[in-house]
Scaffold this motif. Sequence first.
Motif, mmCIF file in Angstrom:
data_model
loop_
_atom_site.group_PDB
_atom_site.id
_atom_site.type_symbol
_atom_site.label_atom_id
_atom_site.label_comp_id
_atom_site.label_asym_id
_atom_site.label_seq_id
_atom_site.Cartn_x
_atom_site.Cartn_y
_atom_site.Cartn_z
ATOM 1 N N PHE A 86 0.823 -1.212 0.000
ATOM 2 C CA PHE A 86 0.000 0.000 0.000
ATOM 3 C C PHE A 86 0.856 1.261 0.000
ATOM 4 N N CYS A 89 1.448 3.128 -3.242
ATOM 5 C CA CYS A 89 0.298 3.715 -3.949
ATOM 6 C C CYS A 89 0.041 5.137 -3.472
ATOM 7 N N ALA A 93 -6.548 2.284 -3.632
ATOM 8 C CA ALA A 93 -5.951 1.003 -3.981
ATOM 9 C C ALA A 93 -6.760 -0.140 -3.389
ATOM 10 N N LEU A 132 -8.317 0.723 0.249
ATOM 11 C CA LEU A 132 -8.168 1.967 1.005
ATOM 12 C C LEU A 132 -8.215 3.148 0.049
ATOM 13 N N PRO A 135 -4.317 5.156 1.045
ATOM 14 C CA PRO A 135 -3.473 4.100 1.608
ATOM 15 C C PRO A 135 -2.675 4.576 2.820
ATOM 16 N N GLU A 136 -2.813 3.842 3.913
ATOM 17 C CA GLU A 136 -2.100 4.142 5.145
ATOM 18 C C GLU A 136 -1.490 2.840 5.663
#
Length: 205
Positions: A86, A89, A93, A132, A135-136
């Motif tokens: 992730f 990105c 995503a 997400l 993205p995290e």
Amino acid sequence: MTTLLVIAKEPLPGRVKTRLTPPFTPEQAAALAEASLADTLRAVAETPATRRVLVLDGRPGPWLPPGFDVVPQCAGGLDARLADAFARCAGPALLIGMDTPQVTPELLTVDFAGCDAYFGPAEDGGFWALGLARPEPALLRGVPMSTPQTGAVQRERLVAAGLRVRDLPRLRDVDTAADARAVAALAPDGAFAARLADCTATGAR
């Protein structure tokens, strides 16, 4: 649009689908893994996306269709490898694995309008998809993987972070021979079902 991520292992005997042996040989298990990955990548290739990325442990083979960027998995546990995927990105995503060859473009076509995350639970207590909008990576790091509680813990992470979560249908991963038969029945026209039929015809030892 969305970046579609597939996290996978190169389908080599002894390295993939080890829970299929027995009844299948390591070579048959690897062949089934390759077919599962091929079906998964085909569905992703047919899904509208900004970018398609294979996050791979190993080397790409003839099973890889055109249109994918291939990036290596980082070192560490599965939570770290998912988080790293992730982290690559910049926008929305959706990540899936290689264990649900019954997946379809319809399931993978997601719209983040009105939600912040998508969660696809698996029958074994894990999850087959995670999406997400922003993205995290920290949302995945530290989640205990490959346990019956993995999915519940991951989904709670999303909720605790204040994200609006939209659930996808529950799917069955291919881990055991019983899983393989059940999943093949759901997608009888795919490469996985054909390969399972071949393995069964030649005898699973």
